[in-house]
Motif scaffolding. Structure first.
Motif, PDB file in Angstrom:
ATOM      1  N   PRO A  63      64.788  80.641 105.670  1.00  0.00           N
ATOM      2  CA  PRO A  63      63.887  81.545 104.946  1.00  0.00           C
ATOM      3  C   PRO A  63      63.947  83.007 105.392  1.00  0.00           C
ATOM      4  CG  PRO A  63      62.775  79.469 105.336  1.00  0.00           C
ATOM      5  CD  PRO A  63      64.093  79.384 106.063  1.00  0.00           C
ATOM      6  N   LYS A  64      64.101  83.276 106.683  1.00  0.00           N
ATOM      7  CA  LYS A  64      64.127  84.668 107.144  1.00  0.00           C
ATOM      8  C   LYS A  64      65.332  85.409 106.584  1.00  0.00           C
ATOM      9  CE  LYS A  64      62.656  88.183 109.553  1.00  0.00           C
ATOM     10  NZ  LYS A  64      61.396  88.870 109.188  1.00  0.00           N
ATOM     11  N   SER A  65      66.474  84.755 106.509  1.00  0.00           N
ATOM     12  CA  SER A  65      67.663  85.390 105.939  1.00  0.00           C
ATOM     13  C   SER A  65      67.426  85.723 104.467  1.00  0.00           C
ATOM     14  CB  SER A  65      68.878  84.473 106.086  1.00  0.00           C
ATOM     15  OG  SER A  65      69.150  84.220 107.448  1.00  0.00           O
ATOM     16  N   LEU A  66      66.758  84.825 103.755  1.00  0.00           N
ATOM     17  CA  LEU A  66      66.458  85.074 102.353  1.00  0.00           C
ATOM     18  C   LEU A  66      65.529  86.275 102.201  1.00  0.00           C
ATOM     19  CD1 LEU A  66      65.990  81.342 101.338  1.00  0.00           C
ATOM     20  CD2 LEU A  66      67.755  82.867 100.435  1.00  0.00           C
ATOM     21  N   LEU A  67      64.588  86.425 103.132  1.00  0.00           N
ATOM     22  CA  LEU A  67      63.689  87.584 103.086  1.00  0.00           C
ATOM     23  C   LEU A  67      64.462  88.885 103.291  1.00  0.00           C
ATOM     24  CD1 LEU A  67      60.637  86.175 105.076  1.00  0.00           C
ATOM     25  CD2 LEU A  67      60.717  86.700 102.636  1.00  0.00           C
ATOM     26  N   HIS A  68      65.437  88.878 104.192  1.00  0.00           N
ATOM     27  CA  HIS A  68      66.262  90.071 104.381  1.00  0.00           C
ATOM     28  C   HIS A  68      67.054  90.391 103.117  1.00  0.00           C
ATOM     29  CE1 HIS A  68      65.386  91.122 108.461  1.00  0.00           C
ATOM     30  NE2 HIS A  68      65.794  89.971 108.960  1.00  0.00           N
ATOM     31  N   PHE A  69      67.590  89.367 102.469  1.00  0.00           N
ATOM     32  CA  PHE A  69      68.338  89.609 101.233  1.00  0.00           C
ATOM     33  C   PHE A  69      67.415  90.143 100.130  1.00  0.00           C
ATOM     34  CE2 PHE A  69      71.532  86.359 102.885  1.00  0.00           C
ATOM     35  CZ  PHE A  69      72.444  87.336 103.235  1.00  0.00           C
ATOM     36  N   ARG A  70      66.161  89.717 100.145  1.00  0.00           N
ATOM     37  CA  ARG A  70      65.207  90.275  99.181  1.00  0.00           C
ATOM     38  C   ARG A  70      65.004  91.770  99.449  1.00  0.00           C
ATOM     39  NH1 ARG A  70      59.730  88.064  96.521  1.00  0.00           N
ATOM     40  NH2 ARG A  70      61.371  87.303  95.167  1.00  0.00           N
ATOM     41  N   GLU A  71      64.887  92.151 100.723  1.00  0.00           N
ATOM     42  CA  GLU A  71      64.742  93.569 101.056  1.00  0.00           C
ATOM     43  C   GLU A  71      65.931  94.386 100.544  1.00  0.00           C
ATOM     44  OE1 GLU A  71      64.389  93.482 105.287  1.00  0.00           O
ATOM     45  OE2 GLU A  71      62.206  93.290 105.256  1.00  0.00           O
ATOM     46  N   MET A  72      67.113  93.759 100.524  1.00  0.00           N
ATOM     47  CA  MET A  72      68.312  94.455 100.064  1.00  0.00           C
ATOM     48  C   MET A  72      68.513  94.333  98.553  1.00  0.00           C
ATOM     49  SD  MET A  72      71.064  93.759 103.122  1.00  0.00           S
ATOM     50  CE  MET A  72      70.532  92.143 103.631  1.00  0.00           C
ATOM     51  N   GLY A  73      67.606  93.608  97.890  1.00  0.00           N
ATOM     52  CA  GLY A  73      67.647  93.515  96.440  1.00  0.00           C
ATOM     53  C   GLY A  73      68.704  92.594  95.879  1.00  0.00           C
ATOM     54  N   ILE A  74      69.190  91.637  96.670  1.00  0.00           N
ATOM     55  CA  ILE A  74      70.234  90.734  96.171  1.00  0.00           C
ATOM     56  C   ILE A  74      69.800  89.273  96.215  1.00  0.00           C
ATOM     57  CG2 ILE A  74      72.046  92.350  96.856  1.00  0.00           C
ATOM     58  CD1 ILE A  74      72.736  90.433  99.155  1.00  0.00           C
ATOM     59  N   ILE A  83      60.869  60.572 108.804  1.00  0.00           N
ATOM     60  CA  ILE A  83      60.171  61.799 109.184  1.00  0.00           C
ATOM     61  C   ILE A  83      60.587  62.923 108.242  1.00  0.00           C
ATOM     62  CG2 ILE A  83      59.836  63.559 110.976  1.00  0.00           C
ATOM     63  CD1 ILE A  83      58.592  60.975 111.773  1.00  0.00           C
ATOM     64  N   PRO A  84      59.670  63.465 107.441  1.00  0.00           N
ATOM     65  CA  PRO A  84      60.000  64.642 106.630  1.00  0.00           C
ATOM     66  C   PRO A  84      59.711  65.924 107.408  1.00  0.00           C
ATOM     67  CG  PRO A  84      57.855  63.801 105.992  1.00  0.00           C
ATOM     68  CD  PRO A  84      58.343  62.916 107.114  1.00  0.00           C
ATOM     69  N   LEU A  85      60.597  66.892 107.292  1.00  0.00           N
ATOM     70  CA  LEU A  85      60.398  68.201 107.901  1.00  0.00           C
ATOM     71  C   LEU A  85      60.175  69.203 106.773  1.00  0.00           C
ATOM     72  CD1 LEU A  85      63.242  68.029 110.587  1.00  0.00           C
ATOM     73  CD2 LEU A  85      60.803  67.558 110.898  1.00  0.00           C
ATOM     74  N   HIS A  86      58.971  69.775 106.715  1.00  0.00           N
ATOM     75  CA  HIS A  86      58.539  70.535 105.548  1.00  0.00           C
ATOM     76  C   HIS A  86      58.636  72.042 105.745  1.00  0.00           C
ATOM     77  CE1 HIS A  86      56.943  66.950 103.561  1.00  0.00           C
ATOM     78  NE2 HIS A  86      56.315  66.634 104.672  1.00  0.00           N
ATOM     79  N   TYR A  87      59.590  72.666 105.056  1.00  0.00           N
ATOM     80  CA  TYR A  87      59.592  74.130 104.976  1.00  0.00           C
ATOM     81  C   TYR A  87      58.450  74.621 104.084  1.00  0.00           C
ATOM     82  CZ  TYR A  87      64.280  74.722 107.042  1.00  0.00           C
ATOM     83  OH  TYR A  87      65.359  74.758 107.898  1.00  0.00           O
ATOM     84  N   ASP A  88      58.066  73.807 103.114  1.00  0.00           N
ATOM     85  CA  ASP A  88      57.102  74.275 102.124  1.00  0.00           C
ATOM     86  C   ASP A  88      55.681  74.377 102.668  1.00  0.00           C
ATOM     87  OD1 ASP A  88      56.698  71.562 102.277  1.00  0.00           O
ATOM     88  OD2 ASP A  88      57.294  71.129 100.216  1.00  0.00           O
ATOM     89  N   ARG A  89      55.500  74.160 103.958  1.00  0.00           N
ATOM     90  CA  ARG A  89      54.205  74.430 104.581  1.00  0.00           C
ATOM     91  C   ARG A  89      54.106  75.862 105.093  1.00  0.00           C
ATOM     92  NH1 ARG A  89      52.807  68.965 108.166  1.00  0.00           N
ATOM     93  NH2 ARG A  89      52.988  67.469 106.433  1.00  0.00           N
ATOM     94  N   LEU A  90      55.215  76.591 105.065  1.00  0.00           N
ATOM     95  CA  LEU A  90      55.230  77.947 105.597  1.00  0.00           C
ATOM     96  C   LEU A  90      54.666  78.931 104.573  1.00  0.00           C
ATOM     97  CD1 LEU A  90      58.793  77.984 107.235  1.00  0.00           C
ATOM     98  CD2 LEU A  90      56.593  77.542 108.343  1.00  0.00           C
ATOM     99  N   PRO A  91      53.794  79.866 105.005  1.00  0.00           N
ATOM    100  CA  PRO A  91      53.167  80.821 104.081  1.00  0.00           C
ATOM    101  C   PRO A  91      54.056  82.042 103.851  1.00  0.00           C
ATOM    102  CG  PRO A  91      52.267  81.147 106.276  1.00  0.00           C
ATOM    103  CD  PRO A  91      53.272  80.012 106.384  1.00  0.00           C
ATOM    104  N   VAL A  92      55.243  81.821 103.264  1.00  0.00           N
ATOM    105  CA  VAL A  92      56.201  82.911 103.085  1.00  0.00           C
ATOM    106  C   VAL A  92      56.736  82.893 101.664  1.00  0.00           C
ATOM    107  CG1 VAL A  92      56.910  83.022 105.509  1.00  0.00           C
ATOM    108  CG2 VAL A  92      58.080  81.452 103.954  1.00  0.00           C
ATOM    109  N   PHE A 139      59.779  82.598 100.608  1.00  0.00           N
ATOM    110  CA  PHE A 139      60.764  81.527 100.423  1.00  0.00           C
ATOM    111  C   PHE A 139      60.427  80.368 101.359  1.00  0.00           C
ATOM    112  CE2 PHE A 139      63.071  85.448  99.325  1.00  0.00           C
ATOM    113  CZ  PHE A 139      63.525  85.120  98.049  1.00  0.00           C
ATOM    114  N   PRO A 140      59.542  79.453 100.955  1.00  0.00           N
ATOM    115  CA  PRO A 140      59.195  78.314 101.812  1.00  0.00           C
ATOM    116  C   PRO A 140      60.210  77.182 101.671  1.00  0.00           C
ATOM    117  CG  PRO A 140      57.876  78.260  99.833  1.00  0.00           C
ATOM    118  CD  PRO A 140      58.756  79.467  99.712  1.00  0.00           C
TER     119      PRO A 140
END
Length: 461
Positions: free
Chosen positions: A58-69, A102-111, A113-114
């Protein structure tokens, strides 16, 4: 006066990036978008055969959003809001049955791109490159090979000029700043005389992409006391498979035949039998030898190193490519700030190291511990892993911490209280306090870009 302003016969740039991988191109795009004159030197004309990361955190996706791509990347990638992990009981006759899920949930993150996203490495690289070439300030020499520095102050590691071999000829270049983004065997790291602290592992991986059924859309990891298989869906009805093996097994398996690769996958995922058997040659399957290394300094003088040149990590947590992307995005923002505000003293590069080194070291260690969880093929070892995974999954704070930390969007320190949470009831927490603390653990712009506050303060003055 900067090197870019001096003029002369030597080709001049504000920033030179050695290495045109995803990290180096992310850095270059960030620079070019602010009209900073940047040169990327890439020696490989065609894509290499060595497997490179495909899981975007998700953090990489946030950086790409900052760059508009981000819209291009989202369009051509596959979402993974949850990683499904299965602990399996493997009998002597080869039959398996599920012991624990065991499920590992990204969709619990308040960002924004969860989720994680899977994208073929070369497709991601091409998207960044296509965006970069839209800017006149971006220069890309490929194939071209960095040779050596021809002018430098060895006392302070101030690099001024370098020799590059391009189109069979040697070309001298000059820059204000040089960045090494050329991977594990970094020439820049050697020029900076940085020594590696290296960790090797008692296992290897085999990895390959093959077709998947259209409805096979979720990431799954299967582990028994002696086996580990990861299956991560890609776009265009493909799946990336990762199989853990012991050192020496690769040559034995090749001699015995492709069935030694097919069988473990079919054993855990029978529905993929008709897909995995479409692999017709060992040439399609790549051997990965995991290694971890770190260095003490990312910056010396007017030089910096990013990505695998600075920190190679075990691939278990899918962090290597993401660390390179995040390095490039943050260093690019810092260099843009330095040029915009005319703060060109190399000492300011230390702010990049201050932001990135602790984060990279933490994620390197987290990946290392994830690898150790699958390092030994004993039943008692699997029981210990299952106990730990169940405890992490069942307690909301421990689950959130783990997903937040591997996502890169924040960091919540592990504390002695976590031991009590680990052993105690899952209800042992205050919901209101957890919500408040979980939000504070997410990185802010001030955490990522502390120099921006300096710019704002200067404008206010």
């Amino acid at each position: 006066m900067t090197a870019y302003e001096e003029g002369g016969s030597v080709e001049q740039f504000q920033v030179v990036v050695i290495g045109g991988g995803v990290g180096g191109l992310t850095l270059a795009l960030r620079l070019a978008q602010q009209n900073t004159k940047v040169l990327v030197i890439e020696k490989d004309k065609n894509p290499g055969k060595i497997y490179k990361g495909e899981l975007l955190q998700p953090k990489s996706l946030l950086h790409f959003r900052e760059m508009g791509i981000d819209h291009r990347i989202v369009k051509t990638s596959h979402p993974l809001p949850t990683i499904h992990t299965y602990e399996m009981k493997e009998a002597a006759d080869g039959t398996v049955e599920e012991s624990m899920y065991i499920p590992l949930h990204y969709d619990r993150l308040p960002v924004t791109f969860p989720e994680a996203r899977m994208i073929p490495h070369e497709k991601l690289k091409n998207i960044i490159l296509e965006e970069a070439v839209k800017h006149d300030s971006f220069h890309y020499w490929n194939p071209a090979a960095f040779q050596k520095f021809t002018s430098m102050d060895s006392k302070v590691k101030q690099f001024n000029r370098a020799m590059v071999k391009k189109d069979g000829e040697e070309v001298e270049i000059q820059a204000d700043f040089f960045v090494g983004a050329e991977g594990r065997s970094s020439l820049m790291r050697k020029a900076m005389e940085q020594q590696l602290v290296t960790t090797q592992y008692n296992h290897h991986f085999l990895t390959v992409t093959f077709p998947r059924p259209e409805n096979y859309t979720e990431a799954r990891m299967y582990a028994s006391h002696k086996s580990f298989i990861g299956l991560f869906p890609l776009p265009d009805n493909e799946v990336r498979c990762v199989l853990l093996i012991k050192p020496g097994d690769y040559n034995r398996m090749k001699k015995e035949g492709l069935h030694t690769f097919y069988d473990p996958i079919i054993q855990f995922e029978p529905e993929l039998k008709d897909c995995v058997t479409q692999i017709e040659s060992w040439k399609k399957i790549q051997l990965m030898i995991p290694i971890r290394h770190n260095i003490h300094e990312y910056v010396q003088g007017n030089a910096a190193i990013i990505g695998d040149a600075a920190h190679a990590v075990h691939p278990m947590a899918g962090e290597g490519m993401n660390l390179a992307i995040q390095d490039g995005a943050i260093l690019g923002d810092l260099l843009n700030w330095m040029f915009e505000t005319n703060n060109l003293e190399p000492k300011h590069l230390r702010m990049f190291e201050k932001v990135r080194k602790k984060r990279a070291d933490r994620l390197s260690l987290l990946s290392h511990f994830s690898a150790l969880g699958y390092a030994w093929s004993f039943k008692w070892y699997q029981w210990g892993r299952m106990f730990a995974l169940k405890r992490f999954e069942r307690h909301p704070i421990l689950h959130y911490k783990h997903m937040l930390n591997i996502s890169g969007v924040g960091w919540w320190m592990y504390t002695p209280m976590d031991a009590a949470r680990f052993l105690g009831p899952s209800s042992m927490y205050m919901r209101s306090r957890f919500k408040k603390r979980s939000q504070k653990a997410v990185f802010t712009d001030q955490d990522d870009y502390p120099w921006r506050k300096k710019r704002q303060s200067s404008e206010e003055d």
